[in-house]
Enzyme design. Structure first.
Site, PDB file in Angstrom:
ATOM      1  N   GLU A  80     -29.671  32.273   9.068  1.00  0.00           N
ATOM      2  CA  GLU A  80     -29.707  32.283  10.529  1.00  0.00           C
ATOM      3  C   GLU A  80     -31.037  31.736  11.038  1.00  0.00           C
ATOM      4  O   GLU A  80     -32.039  31.747  10.322  1.00  0.00           O
ATOM      5  CB  GLU A  80     -29.588  33.725  11.046  1.00  0.00           C
ATOM      6  CG  GLU A  80     -28.297  34.401  10.675  1.00  0.00           C
ATOM      7  CD  GLU A  80     -27.440  34.712  11.877  1.00  0.00           C
ATOM      8  OE1 GLU A  80     -27.470  33.988  12.895  1.00  0.00           O
ATOM      9  OE2 GLU A  80     -26.718  35.714  11.793  1.00  0.00           O
ATOM     10  N   ARG A 102     -15.170  40.395  18.776  1.00  0.00           N
ATOM     11  CA  ARG A 102     -16.313  40.645  17.884  1.00  0.00           C
ATOM     12  C   ARG A 102     -16.857  42.054  18.088  1.00  0.00           C
ATOM     13  O   ARG A 102     -17.278  42.705  17.138  1.00  0.00           O
ATOM     14  CB  ARG A 102     -17.396  39.588  18.106  1.00  0.00           C
ATOM     15  CG  ARG A 102     -18.509  39.677  17.055  1.00  0.00           C
ATOM     16  CD  ARG A 102     -19.448  38.498  17.102  1.00  0.00           C
ATOM     17  NE  ARG A 102     -20.149  38.412  18.370  1.00  0.00           N
ATOM     18  CZ  ARG A 102     -20.876  37.365  18.759  1.00  0.00           C
ATOM     19  NH1 ARG A 102     -20.982  36.308  17.957  1.00  0.00           N
ATOM     20  NH2 ARG A 102     -21.484  37.350  19.922  1.00  0.00           N
ATOM     21  N   LYS A 157     -22.710  42.828  15.237  1.00  0.00           N
ATOM     22  CA  LYS A 157     -23.790  42.682  16.222  1.00  0.00           C
ATOM     23  C   LYS A 157     -24.329  44.067  16.548  1.00  0.00           C
ATOM     24  O   LYS A 157     -24.121  44.594  17.651  1.00  0.00           O
ATOM     25  CB  LYS A 157     -23.260  41.948  17.458  1.00  0.00           C
ATOM     26  CG  LYS A 157     -24.372  41.251  18.237  1.00  0.00           C
ATOM     27  CD  LYS A 157     -23.788  40.185  19.134  1.00  0.00           C
ATOM     28  CE  LYS A 157     -24.742  39.714  20.186  1.00  0.00           C
ATOM     29  NZ  LYS A 157     -25.933  39.039  19.690  1.00  0.00           N
TER      30      LYS A 157
END
Ligand code: PLP
Ligand code: COI
Length: 344
Positions: free
Chosen positions: A224, A86, A188
């Site tokens: 989220e 990721r 992220k």
């Protein structure tokens, strides 16, 4: 049985999710197209150019994973390869060089091993939270990728992210978005979190644990739950979780989908979760590395609090998912192949 010196004086049962300096961190620098070897350091300060693109233009990304103490005293990581992959995807999105998967895992292993006295004892429920980060550094002023990069890893022992841990908490729906429809939501990167500070604070000021973000395009679907993904359980035994390109793909969420299907015999679905159709769910939860599984008691939306299973009791499916996930992470339940990395 591994004996480790418990030289640190920490009340493991009282830990929250707070920073603490430990003995060693890791830093590695990228310059002229390549990474250096990387070193453990005892200092928790880094010295970078005042013009670093990480400071001005948010050219940075990070990861979060945990090290777990098992019953026999050994230490293990949960799917660090997924965090490494990721981080590569995040780096690509904002034009940073990749940290190779092997380098990422080796750095995490070295930091955990060097700080092993900070890995909380088995049975306390506490864990060692590991924070890898990649930032653009070096002299630069135009809006363009940095000339140099720093990859660092540090760690600290932590307890529950949401107060109480496996106790249901309520969330409120925010009118703000954390990410744009075709923006950086799936990466992220720090900018997503800067934008979340105010909505988070508003939710907390109103008595909620955090806020829920709706999809930025239509504001009709759940995206989220603060810094965690959402899942709901239907009364026909389905594990449902939102699908959207602006959600951060949670490693915990994808692990739960696998466990729901293969260990709990649930049907699993990634699909739209409409905020006005919460009646479909008999249980709901937030999931992530920091949040683990936090049961959602209720969601406040349009002046109403929608309660799922109960505001005080954890639903049976959420409980079973939690036991299975944490059982694997702490080495009590057999893990699917390749999920556990021993720190030796
Ligand atoms: N969503 C956001 C915005 C996050 O910051 C995190 C934490 O990493 C998650 C979801 C959960 O992801 P993971 O399970 O990989 O920790
Ligand atoms: C995580 O779950 O690891 C997170 O990154 C959440 C938050 C602390 C940013």
């Amino acid at each position: 049985m591994v004996i480790y010196l418990n030289k640190v004086n920490i009340n493991w049962n009282e830990l929250g999710f707070n920073y603490m300096k430990t003995d060693y961190s890791y830093v590695s620098y990228w310059k002229d197209g390549k990474w250096d070897e990387g070193n453990l350091v005892t200092e928790n300060k880094i010295c970078i150019s005042e013009s670093s693109s990480a400071l001005h233009y948010g050219q940075q990304c990070f990861e979060g994973l945990k090290a777990y103490r098992t019953k026999d005293g050994s230490i293990q990581l949960f799917r660090p390869d997924e965090n490494a992959k990721r981080m590569i995807r995040s780096a690509h999105r904002i034009l940073m060089p990749e940290v190779p998967v092997e380098k990422f895992i080796e750095a995490v292993m070295r930091v955990v091993k060097a700080n092993e006295t900070y890995v909380p004892p088995y049975g306390t429920g506490a864990t060692l939270y590991v924070r890898p980060y990649l930032i653009g550094v070096g002299d630069n002023i135009g809006v363009k990728p940095a000339p140099e990069y720093l990859f660092g890893v540090f760690c600290m022992p932590v307890g529950p992210y949401f107060k109480g841990g496996m106790i249901p908490v309520n969330f409120s729906v925010s009118g703000y978005d954390r990410a744009a429809p075709y923006g950086t939501g799936a990466a992220k990167v720090g900018g997503n979190y800067a934008g979340s500070l105010m909505p988070h604070q508003e939710a907390v000021n109103n008595g909620y644990a955090d806020c829920i973000y709706l999809d930025p395009m239509t504001h009709k679907k759940i995206e989220e739950v603060g810094a965690a993904n959402f899942f709901g359980i239907t009364n026909n035994n389905e594990f449902v979780t939102p699908a959207s390109p602006s959600i951060l793909p949670s490693i915990t969420k994808y692990s739960l989908m696998y466990l729901a299907e293969n260990y709990l015999d649930l049907k699993v679905k990634e699909s739209d979760v409409y905020i006005d159709k919460l009646d479909e769910f008999i249980e709901a939860g937030a999931c992530g590395t920091a949040a683990v599984i936090t049961p959602i008691g209720g969601i406040f939306y349009n002046d109403k609090l929608h309660i799922f299973h109960s505001e005080t009791e954890v639903g049976p499916v959420t409980k079973k998912l939690y036991e299975t996930l944490t059982g694997i992470q702490f080495g009590e339940v057999e893990a699917p192949e390749g999920w556990i990395y021993k720190v030796e």
